[in-house]
Design a protein around this motif. Structure first.
Motif, PDB file in Angstrom:
ATOM      1  N   LEU A 130      12.939 -21.012  50.497  1.00 54.98           N
ATOM      2  CA  LEU A 130      12.478 -22.270  49.921  1.00 54.98           C
ATOM      3  C   LEU A 130      13.249 -22.642  48.662  1.00 54.98           C
ATOM      4  O   LEU A 130      13.040 -23.725  48.110  1.00 54.98           O
ATOM      5  CB  LEU A 130      10.979 -22.184  49.587  1.00 54.98           C
ATOM      6  CG  LEU A 130      10.020 -22.109  50.778  1.00 54.98           C
ATOM      7  CD1 LEU A 130       8.594 -21.918  50.281  1.00 54.98           C
ATOM      8  CD2 LEU A 130      10.120 -23.352  51.633  1.00 54.98           C
ATOM      9  N   LYS A 133      14.820 -25.968  48.369  1.00 54.85           N
ATOM     10  CA  LYS A 133      14.422 -26.703  49.572  1.00 54.85           C
ATOM     11  C   LYS A 133      12.934 -27.064  49.566  1.00 54.85           C
ATOM     12  O   LYS A 133      12.372 -27.357  50.618  1.00 54.85           O
ATOM     13  CB  LYS A 133      14.737 -25.880  50.822  1.00 54.85           C
ATOM     14  CG  LYS A 133      16.209 -25.536  50.997  1.00 54.85           C
ATOM     15  CD  LYS A 133      16.421 -24.671  52.230  1.00 54.85           C
ATOM     16  CE  LYS A 133      17.893 -24.288  52.373  1.00 54.85           C
ATOM     17  NZ  LYS A 133      18.119 -23.401  53.548  1.00 54.85           N
ATOM     18  N   HIS A 134      12.316 -27.020  48.402  1.00 56.59           N
ATOM     19  CA  HIS A 134      10.910 -27.389  48.334  1.00 56.59           C
ATOM     20  C   HIS A 134      10.709 -28.452  47.261  1.00 56.59           C
ATOM     21  O   HIS A 134      11.545 -28.610  46.367  1.00 56.59           O
ATOM     22  CB  HIS A 134      10.032 -26.164  48.028  1.00 56.59           C
ATOM     23  CG  HIS A 134      10.205 -25.630  46.642  1.00 56.59           C
ATOM     24  ND1 HIS A 134      11.305 -24.886  46.259  1.00 56.59           N
ATOM     25  CD2 HIS A 134       9.425 -25.734  45.522  1.00 56.59           C
ATOM     26  CE1 HIS A 134      11.202 -24.557  44.987  1.00 56.59           C
ATOM     27  NE2 HIS A 134      10.065 -25.058  44.511  1.00 56.59           N
ATOM     28  N   LYS A 135       9.622 -29.166  47.376  1.00 54.15           N
ATOM     29  CA  LYS A 135       9.285 -30.188  46.396  1.00 54.15           C
ATOM     30  C   LYS A 135       8.500 -29.543  45.264  1.00 54.15           C
ATOM     31  O   LYS A 135       7.436 -28.976  45.485  1.00 54.15           O
ATOM     32  CB  LYS A 135       8.461 -31.305  47.041  1.00 54.15           C
ATOM     33  CG  LYS A 135       8.090 -32.427  46.084  1.00 54.15           C
ATOM     34  CD  LYS A 135       7.303 -33.512  46.802  1.00 54.15           C
ATOM     35  CE  LYS A 135       6.911 -34.629  45.852  1.00 54.15           C
ATOM     36  NZ  LYS A 135       6.134 -35.686  46.568  1.00 54.15           N
ATOM     37  N   LEU A 162       3.371 -26.741  51.469  1.00 55.45           N
ATOM     38  CA  LEU A 162       3.473 -27.898  52.349  1.00 55.45           C
ATOM     39  C   LEU A 162       4.709 -28.724  52.010  1.00 55.45           C
ATOM     40  O   LEU A 162       5.236 -28.655  50.905  1.00 55.45           O
ATOM     41  CB  LEU A 162       2.214 -28.764  52.211  1.00 55.45           C
ATOM     42  CG  LEU A 162       0.871 -28.054  52.368  1.00 55.45           C
ATOM     43  CD1 LEU A 162      -0.261 -29.066  52.348  1.00 55.45           C
ATOM     44  CD2 LEU A 162       0.847 -27.239  53.659  1.00 55.45           C
ATOM     45  N   PRO A 163       5.185 -29.538  52.945  1.00 51.28           N
ATOM     46  CA  PRO A 163       6.338 -30.399  52.669  1.00 51.28           C
ATOM     47  C   PRO A 163       6.113 -31.327  51.479  1.00 51.28           C
ATOM     48  O   PRO A 163       7.065 -31.704  50.786  1.00 51.28           O
ATOM     49  CB  PRO A 163       6.491 -31.202  53.974  1.00 51.28           C
ATOM     50  CG  PRO A 163       5.916 -30.315  55.024  1.00 51.28           C
ATOM     51  CD  PRO A 163       4.760 -29.615  54.361  1.00 51.28           C
ATOM     52  N   CYS A 164       4.836 -31.669  51.216  1.00 51.11           N
ATOM     53  CA  CYS A 164       4.527 -32.544  50.081  1.00 51.11           C
ATOM     54  C   CYS A 164       4.558 -31.797  48.756  1.00 51.11           C
ATOM     55  O   CYS A 164       4.477 -32.414  47.686  1.00 51.11           O
ATOM     56  CB  CYS A 164       3.158 -33.189  50.280  1.00 51.11           C
ATOM     57  SG  CYS A 164       1.800 -32.005  50.480  1.00 51.11           S
ATOM     58  N   HIS A 179      -0.540 -35.791  53.655  1.00 48.29           N
ATOM     59  CA  HIS A 179       0.643 -35.515  54.459  1.00 48.29           C
ATOM     60  C   HIS A 179       0.338 -34.389  55.458  1.00 48.29           C
ATOM     61  O   HIS A 179      -0.470 -33.504  55.173  1.00 48.29           O
ATOM     62  CB  HIS A 179       1.829 -35.090  53.577  1.00 48.29           C
ATOM     63  CG  HIS A 179       2.562 -36.222  52.950  1.00 48.29           C
ATOM     64  ND1 HIS A 179       1.958 -37.114  52.091  1.00 48.29           N
ATOM     65  CD2 HIS A 179       3.861 -36.624  53.046  1.00 48.29           C
ATOM     66  CE1 HIS A 179       2.850 -37.999  51.679  1.00 48.29           C
ATOM     67  NE2 HIS A 179       4.006 -37.730  52.254  1.00 48.29           N
ATOM     68  N   ASP A 183       4.802 -29.009  61.037  1.00 51.26           N
ATOM     69  CA  ASP A 183       5.574 -29.859  61.931  1.00 51.26           C
ATOM     70  C   ASP A 183       4.693 -30.190  63.139  1.00 51.26           C
ATOM     71  O   ASP A 183       4.428 -29.344  63.990  1.00 51.26           O
ATOM     72  CB  ASP A 183       6.851 -29.144  62.383  1.00 51.26           C
ATOM     73  CG  ASP A 183       7.728 -30.013  63.279  1.00 51.26           C
ATOM     74  OD1 ASP A 183       7.327 -31.156  63.586  1.00 51.26           O
ATOM     75  OD2 ASP A 183       8.812 -29.547  63.668  1.00 51.26           O
ATOM     76  N   ASP A 215       2.342 -39.846  56.493  1.00 53.46           N
ATOM     77  CA  ASP A 215       3.531 -38.991  56.433  1.00 53.46           C
ATOM     78  C   ASP A 215       4.739 -39.696  55.819  1.00 53.46           C
ATOM     79  O   ASP A 215       5.419 -39.135  54.966  1.00 53.46           O
ATOM     80  CB  ASP A 215       3.878 -38.468  57.830  1.00 53.46           C
ATOM     81  CG  ASP A 215       2.909 -37.403  58.300  1.00 53.46           C
ATOM     82  OD1 ASP A 215       2.310 -36.729  57.436  1.00 53.46           O
ATOM     83  OD2 ASP A 215       2.746 -37.232  59.522  1.00 53.46           O
TER      84      ASP A 215
END
Length: 252
Positions: A130, A133-135, A162-164, A179, A183, A215
């Motif tokens: 990560l 590559k993470h927020k 989470l992607p958020c 969100h 996937d 999303d």
């Protein structure tokens, strides 16, 4: 239920009984707050009306010879190994799980250490895959899981990133920003099939509705369907109605 502990000198368990449901260890902690003996801080907290400060623990009792002594990895009286892993800061005793103490987190984490990095903004140890590559969300773990309400930072349950950027222990949608947590592409395609095989009654077939996608945050106008309304931009069904239903005149 966590192991029961009594006043100092009466451990509430058989001599030589090792560990509890939370940890594998050969000693009991002497709680500095109430002078009671418990196998671990979680056992203490489950049975008392206050919390044990792990950092203030000074003494432990050997489960074999019952000698009370300074917190250390091996009994000074009978050489019982209190824990394959021991942290003299957190006073964590347990079997070897490749643990390491993170100075920035302030507590021990399950490793191996080389598989994780500490994100200074999130203020949390994250998996190496990560990194970059993470927020980032500042101090994201210094809050309770919005699903189970358990403290995320000190929890023994793995939190999902989470992607958020938010964290939670379980669930398919972040309850904070809504969100999708995973996937969901495969599930969305299954829902496509279900929608196609479930025609709406005639009075609803020409009905459209404005939706907001949770999303991609896009807005679109789509045909109303009871099973779900698909975003025209990213094809997600994680949407919410953003306006009233209306009959599409060009389909009348």
């Amino acid at each position: 239920m966590a192991a029961t502990a009594q006043e100092d000198g009466d451990r509430g368990q058989e001599r030589g009984q090792r560990g509890c449901e939370h940890y594998d260890r050969g000693c009991l902690l002497k709680a500095p707050c109430c002078d009671k003996l418990y196998t671990c801080r979680l056992c203490h907290d489950n049975n008392e009306d206050h919390q044990l400060d792990r950092f203030k623990v000074k003494e432990v009792q050997c489960i074999n010879c019952e000698k009370i002594q300074h917190a250390q990895q091996t009994c000074e009286e009978c050489s019982t190994l209190f824990g394959e892993y021991y942290c003299n800061i957190c006073h964590l005793f347990d079997k070897d799980k490749k643990q390491y103490h993170c100075e920035n987190c302030g507590i021990c984490r399950i490793g191996p250490k080389e598989d994780f990095f500490h994100c200074l903004k999130c203020n949390l140890c994250l998996a190496m895959n990560l990194q970059g590559k993470h927020k980032c969300i500042e101090n994201v773990s210094r809050q309770n899981c919005p699903i189970c309400l358990e403290d995320i930072h000190t929890s023994r349950v793995v939190a999902h990133v989470l992607p958020c950027g938010h964290l939670l222990h379980r669930g398919y949608r972040c309850p904070l920003c809504m969100h999708s947590a995973l996937d969901m592409t495969r599930y969305w395609r299954q829902l496509d099939d279900e929608v196609a095989q479930t025609p709406m009654p005639s009075e609803y077939q020409n009905m459209t509705v404005d939706i907001l996608c949770n999303d991609c945050n896009g807005r679109s106008t789509v045909q109303f369907h009871i099973l779900g309304m698909k975003c025209k931009i990213c094809e997600s069904y994680n949407t919410a109605q953003a306006g009233g239903r209306r009959i599409s005149l060009d389909q009348q």
